[in-house]
Scaffold this motif. Structure first.
Motif, PDB file in Angstrom:
ATOM      1  N   ARG A  29     -21.742   2.032 -24.491  1.00 43.23           N
ATOM      2  CA  ARG A  29     -21.137   2.421 -25.766  1.00 43.23           C
ATOM      3  C   ARG A  29     -21.684   3.776 -26.244  1.00 43.23           C
ATOM      4  NH1 ARG A  29     -20.984  -1.958 -30.337  1.00 43.23           N
ATOM      5  NH2 ARG A  29     -19.728  -2.859 -28.720  1.00 43.23           N
ATOM      6  N   TRP A  30     -23.001   3.951 -26.134  1.00 44.08           N
ATOM      7  CA  TRP A  30     -23.599   5.221 -26.576  1.00 44.08           C
ATOM      8  C   TRP A  30     -23.168   6.379 -25.690  1.00 44.08           C
ATOM      9  CZ3 TRP A  30     -25.350   6.393 -31.053  1.00 44.08           C
ATOM     10  CH2 TRP A  30     -25.861   5.405 -31.878  1.00 44.08           C
ATOM     11  N   SER A  31     -23.069   6.152 -24.409  1.00 41.73           N
ATOM     12  CA  SER A  31     -22.631   7.247 -23.530  1.00 41.73           C
ATOM     13  C   SER A  31     -21.168   7.589 -23.780  1.00 41.73           C
ATOM     14  CB  SER A  31     -22.857   6.881 -22.062  1.00 41.73           C
ATOM     15  OG  SER A  31     -22.055   5.777 -21.696  1.00 41.73           O
ATOM     16  N   ALA A  32     -20.357   6.610 -24.093  1.00 41.20           N
ATOM     17  CA  ALA A  32     -18.961   6.892 -24.425  1.00 41.20           C
ATOM     18  C   ALA A  32     -18.864   7.712 -25.705  1.00 41.20           C
ATOM     19  CB  ALA A  32     -18.181   5.590 -24.560  1.00 41.20           C
ATOM     20  N   TRP A  33     -19.656   7.338 -26.710  1.00 44.99           N
ATOM     21  CA  TRP A  33     -19.655   8.114 -27.957  1.00 44.99           C
ATOM     22  C   TRP A  33     -20.202   9.517 -27.747  1.00 44.99           C
ATOM     23  CZ3 TRP A  33     -16.886   7.520 -32.002  1.00 44.99           C
ATOM     24  CH2 TRP A  33     -16.451   6.254 -32.374  1.00 44.99           C
ATOM     25  N   LEU A  34     -21.209   9.650 -26.902  1.00 47.32           N
ATOM     26  CA  LEU A  34     -21.776  10.967 -26.611  1.00 47.32           C
ATOM     27  C   LEU A  34     -20.740  11.855 -25.924  1.00 47.32           C
ATOM     28  CD1 LEU A  34     -24.261  12.840 -26.505  1.00 47.32           C
ATOM     29  CD2 LEU A  34     -24.754  11.851 -24.261  1.00 47.32           C
ATOM     30  N   CYS A  35     -20.042  11.328 -24.934  1.00 43.95           N
ATOM     31  CA  CYS A  35     -19.013  12.104 -24.234  1.00 43.95           C
ATOM     32  C   CYS A  35     -17.877  12.471 -25.181  1.00 43.95           C
ATOM     33  CB  CYS A  35     -18.483  11.315 -23.039  1.00 43.95           C
ATOM     34  SG  CYS A  35     -19.674  11.112 -21.724  1.00 43.95           S
ATOM     35  N   LEU A  36     -17.484  11.554 -26.015  1.00 34.74           N
ATOM     36  CA  LEU A  36     -16.398  11.833 -26.956  1.00 34.74           C
ATOM     37  C   LEU A  36     -16.804  12.905 -27.955  1.00 34.74           C
ATOM     38  CD1 LEU A  36     -13.582  11.052 -27.933  1.00 34.74           C
ATOM     39  CD2 LEU A  36     -14.657   9.356 -29.400  1.00 34.74           C
ATOM     40  N   SER A  37     -18.029  12.810 -28.460  1.00 30.49           N
ATOM     41  CA  SER A  37     -18.472  13.808 -29.435  1.00 30.49           C
ATOM     42  C   SER A  37     -18.641  15.173 -28.785  1.00 30.49           C
ATOM     43  CB  SER A  37     -19.768  13.360 -30.093  1.00 30.49           C
ATOM     44  OG  SER A  37     -20.789  13.263 -29.129  1.00 30.49           O
ATOM     45  N   LEU A  38     -19.141  15.226 -27.542  1.00 27.85           N
ATOM     46  CA  LEU A  38     -19.250  16.507 -26.842  1.00 27.85           C
ATOM     47  C   LEU A  38     -17.879  17.121 -26.599  1.00 27.85           C
ATOM     48  CD1 LEU A  38     -22.066  15.818 -24.232  1.00 27.85           C
ATOM     49  CD2 LEU A  38     -22.147  17.347 -26.200  1.00 27.85           C
ATOM     50  N   MET A  39     -16.915  16.295 -26.263  1.00 28.06           N
ATOM     51  CA  MET A  39     -15.565  16.812 -26.023  1.00 28.06           C
ATOM     52  C   MET A  39     -14.960  17.360 -27.318  1.00 28.06           C
ATOM     53  SD  MET A  39     -12.338  14.818 -24.354  1.00 28.06           S
ATOM     54  CE  MET A  39     -12.068  13.809 -25.783  1.00 28.06           C
ATOM     55  N   LEU A  40     -15.158  16.658 -28.415  1.00 28.60           N
ATOM     56  CA  LEU A  40     -14.612  17.126 -29.693  1.00 28.60           C
ATOM     57  C   LEU A  40     -15.317  18.392 -30.161  1.00 28.60           C
ATOM     58  CD1 LEU A  40     -14.117  13.729 -31.546  1.00 28.60           C
ATOM     59  CD2 LEU A  40     -12.378  15.232 -30.573  1.00 28.60           C
ATOM     60  N   TRP A  41     -16.629  18.460 -30.013  1.00 30.66           N
ATOM     61  CA  TRP A  41     -17.357  19.668 -30.409  1.00 30.66           C
ATOM     62  C   TRP A  41     -16.961  20.852 -29.547  1.00 30.66           C
ATOM     63  CZ3 TRP A  41     -19.504  20.865 -34.701  1.00 30.66           C
ATOM     64  CH2 TRP A  41     -20.028  19.872 -35.517  1.00 30.66           C
ATOM     65  N   THR A  42     -16.784  20.641 -28.263  1.00 28.45           N
ATOM     66  CA  THR A  42     -16.367  21.718 -27.371  1.00 28.45           C
ATOM     67  C   THR A  42     -14.983  22.235 -27.749  1.00 28.45           C
ATOM     68  OG1 THR A  42     -17.663  20.751 -25.592  1.00 28.45           O
ATOM     69  CG2 THR A  42     -15.994  22.343 -24.967  1.00 28.45           C
ATOM     70  N   ALA A  43     -14.069  21.321 -28.043  1.00 31.23           N
ATOM     71  CA  ALA A  43     -12.729  21.741 -28.449  1.00 31.23           C
ATOM     72  C   ALA A  43     -12.763  22.507 -29.761  1.00 31.23           C
ATOM     73  CB  ALA A  43     -11.823  20.518 -28.577  1.00 31.23           C
ATOM     74  N   ALA A  44     -13.609  22.068 -30.691  1.00 31.61           N
ATOM     75  CA  ALA A  44     -13.703  22.761 -31.983  1.00 31.61           C
ATOM     76  C   ALA A  44     -14.318  24.143 -31.820  1.00 31.61           C
ATOM     77  CB  ALA A  44     -14.526  21.916 -32.947  1.00 31.61           C
ATOM     78  N   VAL A  45     -15.343  24.246 -31.013  1.00 34.03           N
ATOM     79  CA  VAL A  45     -16.002  25.548 -30.819  1.00 34.03           C
ATOM     80  C   VAL A  45     -15.098  26.507 -30.059  1.00 34.03           C
ATOM     81  CG1 VAL A  45     -17.925  26.665 -29.623  1.00 34.03           C
ATOM     82  CG2 VAL A  45     -18.327  24.636 -30.992  1.00 34.03           C
ATOM     83  N   GLU A  46     -14.387  26.015 -29.054  1.00 34.27           N
ATOM     84  CA  GLU A  46     -13.495  26.896 -28.298  1.00 34.27           C
ATOM     85  C   GLU A  46     -12.359  27.410 -29.168  1.00 34.27           C
ATOM     86  OE1 GLU A  46     -12.156  24.774 -24.899  1.00 34.27           O
ATOM     87  OE2 GLU A  46     -13.972  25.185 -23.748  1.00 34.27           O
ATOM     88  N   SER A  47     -11.876  26.605 -30.049  1.00 31.98           N
ATOM     89  CA  SER A  47     -10.725  27.039 -30.844  1.00 31.98           C
ATOM     90  C   SER A  47     -11.131  27.909 -32.018  1.00 31.98           C
ATOM     91  CB  SER A  47      -9.946  25.822 -31.341  1.00 31.98           C
ATOM     92  OG  SER A  47     -10.772  25.043 -32.184  1.00 31.98           O
ATOM     93  N   THR A  48     -12.375  27.879 -32.446  1.00 30.82           N
ATOM     94  CA  THR A  48     -12.767  28.630 -33.639  1.00 30.82           C
ATOM     95  C   THR A  48     -13.722  29.776 -33.350  1.00 30.82           C
ATOM     96  OG1 THR A  48     -14.569  27.084 -34.056  1.00 30.82           O
ATOM     97  CG2 THR A  48     -12.447  26.632 -35.130  1.00 30.82           C
ATOM     98  N   HIS A  49     -14.063  30.031 -32.104  1.00 31.26           N
ATOM     99  CA  HIS A  49     -15.033  31.088 -31.840  1.00 31.26           C
ATOM    100  C   HIS A  49     -14.376  32.458 -31.988  1.00 31.26           C
ATOM    101  CE1 HIS A  49     -13.259  31.516 -27.859  1.00 31.26           C
ATOM    102  NE2 HIS A  49     -13.951  32.632 -27.722  1.00 31.26           N
TER     103      HIS A  49
END
Ligand SMILES: [Zn+2]
Length: 89
Positions: A6-26
């Motif tokens: 469960r924690w690894s799934a949440w970690l992967c999901l949060s990393l994916m969302l943060w990466t998408a947010a950073v790529e779109s707003t940099h």
């Protein structure tokens, strides 16, 4: 579900969302930085085109042949062994 799954799934999901947010707003301070950024180069590049135009090939692979279906119902009572309706004599 185990706790580490469960924690690894949440970690992967949060990393994916943060990466998408950073790529779109940099953004970059200068044009030279933007030219060397792989994200910006990919975002501003033209869409790929198909170099060779392939014509579709239409070929007959089979024909639908419709056949009439006729149900053969035995209407004769003697074949079924069933007595017919009573007749008035
Ligand atoms: Zn960039």
């Amino acid at each position: 579900m185990r706790m580490w799954t469960r924690w690894s799934a949440w970690l992967c999901l949060s990393l994916m969302l943060w990466t998408a947010a950073v790529e779109s707003t940099h953004h970059h301070a200068s044009e030279t930085d933007a030219a060397s950024c792989s994200i910006c180069v990919l975002a501003h590049s033209a869409s790929p085109t198909v170099s060779s135009h392939a014509d579709p090939v239409f070929a007959v692979i089979g024909l639908w042949q419709e056949e009439d279906v006729v149900a053969k119902a035995p209407l004769d009572f003697s074949e079924l062994g069933i007595r017919g309706p009573p007749a008035v004599l």
